[in-house]
Design a protein around this motif. Sequence first.
Motif, PDB file in Angstrom:
ATOM      1  N   TRP A 137       9.240   9.513   0.070  1.00  0.00           N
ATOM      2  CA  TRP A 137       8.480   8.269  -0.097  1.00  0.00           C
ATOM      3  C   TRP A 137       9.414   7.080  -0.306  1.00  0.00           C
ATOM      4  O   TRP A 137       9.213   6.001   0.277  1.00  0.00           O
ATOM      5  CB  TRP A 137       7.521   8.401  -1.282  1.00  0.00           C
ATOM      6  N   THR A 138      10.423   7.241  -1.147  1.00  0.00           N
ATOM      7  CA  THR A 138      11.365   6.150  -1.429  1.00  0.00           C
ATOM      8  C   THR A 138      12.118   5.736  -0.167  1.00  0.00           C
ATOM      9  O   THR A 138      12.263   4.542   0.129  1.00  0.00           O
ATOM     10  CB  THR A 138      12.363   6.581  -2.520  1.00  0.00           C
ATOM     11  N   ASP A 139      12.596   6.714   0.585  1.00  0.00           N
ATOM     12  CA  ASP A 139      13.337   6.428   1.806  1.00  0.00           C
ATOM     13  C   ASP A 139      12.450   5.751   2.845  1.00  0.00           C
ATOM     14  O   ASP A 139      12.887   4.814   3.531  1.00  0.00           O
ATOM     15  CB  ASP A 139      13.917   7.732   2.366  1.00  0.00           C
ATOM     16  N   TYR A 140      11.211   6.199   2.962  1.00  0.00           N
ATOM     17  CA  TYR A 140      10.274   5.608   3.919  1.00  0.00           C
ATOM     18  C   TYR A 140      10.012   4.138   3.595  1.00  0.00           C
ATOM     19  O   TYR A 140      10.070   3.264   4.472  1.00  0.00           O
ATOM     20  CB  TYR A 140       8.972   6.402   3.884  1.00  0.00           C
ATOM     21  N   ALA A 180       0.829  -1.205   0.000  1.00  0.00           N
ATOM     22  CA  ALA A 180       0.000   0.000   0.000  1.00  0.00           C
ATOM     23  C   ALA A 180       0.868   1.260   0.000  1.00  0.00           C
ATOM     24  O   ALA A 180       0.557   2.249  -0.679  1.00  0.00           O
ATOM     25  CB  ALA A 180      -0.933  -0.005   1.208  1.00  0.00           C
ATOM     26  N   VAL A 181       1.963   1.249   0.773  1.00  0.00           N
ATOM     27  CA  VAL A 181       2.884   2.394   0.783  1.00  0.00           C
ATOM     28  C   VAL A 181       3.487   2.599  -0.599  1.00  0.00           C
ATOM     29  O   VAL A 181       3.604   3.738  -1.094  1.00  0.00           O
ATOM     30  CB  VAL A 181       3.993   2.179   1.836  1.00  0.00           C
ATOM     31  N   LYS A 182       3.847   1.507  -1.242  1.00  0.00           N
ATOM     32  CA  LYS A 182       4.420   1.598  -2.590  1.00  0.00           C
ATOM     33  C   LYS A 182       3.402   2.167  -3.578  1.00  0.00           C
ATOM     34  O   LYS A 182       3.731   3.020  -4.415  1.00  0.00           O
ATOM     35  CB  LYS A 182       4.882   0.219  -3.032  1.00  0.00           C
ATOM     36  N   ALA A 183       2.152   1.690  -3.475  1.00  0.00           N
ATOM     37  CA  ALA A 183       1.105   2.205  -4.371  1.00  0.00           C
ATOM     38  C   ALA A 183       0.829   3.674  -4.098  1.00  0.00           C
ATOM     39  O   ALA A 183       0.633   4.473  -5.036  1.00  0.00           O
ATOM     40  CB  ALA A 183      -0.166   1.376  -4.193  1.00  0.00           C
ATOM     41  N   SER A 217       1.106   6.912  -6.651  1.00  0.00           N
ATOM     42  CA  SER A 217       0.005   7.854  -6.861  1.00  0.00           C
ATOM     43  C   SER A 217       0.428   9.281  -6.532  1.00  0.00           C
ATOM     44  O   SER A 217       0.131  10.222  -7.278  1.00  0.00           O
ATOM     45  CB  SER A 217      -1.192   7.451  -5.998  1.00  0.00           C
ATOM     46  N   SER A 218       1.111   9.449  -5.395  1.00  0.00           N
ATOM     47  CA  SER A 218       1.585  10.777  -5.011  1.00  0.00           C
ATOM     48  C   SER A 218       2.578  11.323  -6.034  1.00  0.00           C
ATOM     49  O   SER A 218       2.545  12.507  -6.387  1.00  0.00           O
ATOM     50  CB  SER A 218       2.235  10.715  -3.629  1.00  0.00           C
ATOM     51  N   LYS A 219       3.433  10.454  -6.521  1.00  0.00           N
ATOM     52  CA  LYS A 219       4.423  10.873  -7.515  1.00  0.00           C
ATOM     53  C   LYS A 219       3.744  11.358  -8.786  1.00  0.00           C
ATOM     54  O   LYS A 219       4.146  12.372  -9.373  1.00  0.00           O
ATOM     55  CB  LYS A 219       5.355   9.692  -7.820  1.00  0.00           C
ATOM     56  N   ASN A 220       2.694  10.649  -9.209  1.00  0.00           N
ATOM     57  CA  ASN A 220       1.978  11.052 -10.423  1.00  0.00           C
ATOM     58  C   ASN A 220       1.272  12.397 -10.237  1.00  0.00           C
ATOM     59  O   ASN A 220       1.291  13.253 -11.136  1.00  0.00           O
ATOM     60  CB  ASN A 220       0.964   9.973 -10.805  1.00  0.00           C
ATOM     61  N   VAL A 221       0.655  12.587  -9.068  1.00  0.00           N
ATOM     62  CA  VAL A 221      -0.041  13.849  -8.820  1.00  0.00           C
ATOM     63  C   VAL A 221       0.946  15.008  -8.770  1.00  0.00           C
ATOM     64  O   VAL A 221       0.704  16.078  -9.349  1.00  0.00           O
ATOM     65  CB  VAL A 221      -0.854  13.757  -7.507  1.00  0.00           C
ATOM     66  N   GLN A 222       2.049  14.807  -8.078  1.00  0.00           N
ATOM     67  CA  GLN A 222       3.054  15.872  -7.970  1.00  0.00           C
ATOM     68  C   GLN A 222       3.663  16.185  -9.339  1.00  0.00           C
ATOM     69  O   GLN A 222       3.927  17.355  -9.671  1.00  0.00           O
ATOM     70  CB  GLN A 222       4.165  15.450  -6.999  1.00  0.00           C
ATOM     71  N   ALA A 223       3.893  15.146 -10.149  1.00  0.00           N
ATOM     72  CA  ALA A 223       4.436  15.375 -11.493  1.00  0.00           C
ATOM     73  C   ALA A 223       3.444  16.147 -12.351  1.00  0.00           C
ATOM     74  O   ALA A 223       3.830  16.995 -13.165  1.00  0.00           O
ATOM     75  CB  ALA A 223       4.787  14.035 -12.144  1.00  0.00           C
ATOM     76  N   CYS A 224       2.158  15.862 -12.163  1.00  0.00           N
ATOM     77  CA  CYS A 224       1.131  16.591 -12.900  1.00  0.00           C
ATOM     78  C   CYS A 224       1.156  18.075 -12.529  1.00  0.00           C
ATOM     79  O   CYS A 224       1.057  18.951 -13.393  1.00  0.00           O
ATOM     80  CB  CYS A 224      -0.232  15.983 -12.613  1.00  0.00           C
TER      81      CYS A 224
END
Length: 475
Positions: free
Chosen positions: A112-115, A72-75, A79-86
């Motif tokens: 996110w990656t480090d977490y 779930a953290v990975k997903a 999702s967060s990465k896509n929104v921020q990139a948008c």
Amino acid sequence: MAELNLGKGLTAGKVASNVQKKLTRAQEKVLQKLGKADETKDAAFEEGVINFNKQYAEGSKLQRDLTAYLEAVKAMHESSKNVQACLADMYEPDWYGKNEVDSIVEDCDVLWTDYHQKLVDHALISMDTYLGQFPDIKARIAKRDRKLVDYDSARHNYAITHKSKKKDGGIKITKPSSLLERATPGWAQGLLSAHNVAQSSLSRNQAEEELERAQKVFEEINIDLQEELPSLWNSRVGFYVSTFQSLSGFEEKFHKEISRLDQDLYDILEKLEGTDTSGKTGNSGATSSGTNRSVKEASNHTLRPGGPPPIPKSPSKLKPAVPPPPKVTPSKEMKAENIINLFDAAAAPDISVTSPTEPANWDSWGESAADAPAAVEETATPEPPAAAAPPTEEASEAAEMPPGFLFKVQVMHDYAPNDTDELEMKAGDVVLVIPFDNPDEQDDGWLMGMKQEDWKQNKENAAKGVFPENFTQRL
């Protein structure tokens, strides 16, 4: 003739031996259930096995749930990465804070990656190591159960052999027991009887040796497990503490860092809103500022879908404090007959007293305050003395209000409800405030009420609900 080799170290002799052991154990278990053979019982060890199975089941469930959490953290990271990139793609280069926004987007991805990686290293890997010891111990428990049956079988065989010794030992020496013995010449009878006695002694010796060997194998496994099972059971506390401390610590640190970045992004966007096209549109930017604030406040209200809604920022915090516009509706302190006394009946203009239909604009407060006397003069209509309100006007008005009526407020901004217990409001609506049925349910900054028009039309059937106090102005 050499033994048939079946591969992987197995031979026909070993296969036959294993089959014979299984048959012997099955026979012994049947005799134990029928009560014809003694069964060794160890209550302390059985309790340890129960605890072991429980601990293994709990650990396996924790491992599955932890794996699902990491997925779930990975997903969520993706999702967060896509929104921020948008956001980064839509953010135009000449907008305020472009470089800062790009930096925030990159920092969010790193967080996110480090977490996720820390959770894998300090929670999932230690979880796998913890559970890795259970299969081996489980196999040894099963082996101990088999060796216990062998031990009980050897004890049973030894008991039968010694019982037959007491019963038949002397008879075999004096009486022949087979055709061979009866056909033997008299001078050889003694030798044959001695041979039978030796054979009986050999069987008893073999039974005793088998018992000793089975007991030794069983006790070696049993002693080790008696020490390991309680130690493993007690180790679960320290493992759970370490695992969940790591999990909660990483999660707390992650949310603190991501919250700081979110606040920075919010501040940048707030400044962008203030520096947007307002300078190019002239007065239109000023007239739309109230609408922008109301939209932003409404969006703030829906940031967290779970639990009670957060209290939106009051408009008074966004602009300098300015005296509110005068109330032109006659109040308790200034009744219609008092206004009439200020003017001569012949000179009074024929203008009816009405309430303003449009909500007060924050930017026009100063102008409204300056023009207050003129507004009162224009809107206050003197009536003939014969039409003056009777002394019971306040009582009749109070009687027409809903039970427990407290005061009226006028809606300054549109408000769209996010829950079934909230009241939908439009700018300009008048709301009758009433107390909560349960005072403990009232949150700071929220009121309970019903729209005045709805009350006039439906009375007790009027819809009531909660609404943010700072979207309204008290009348």
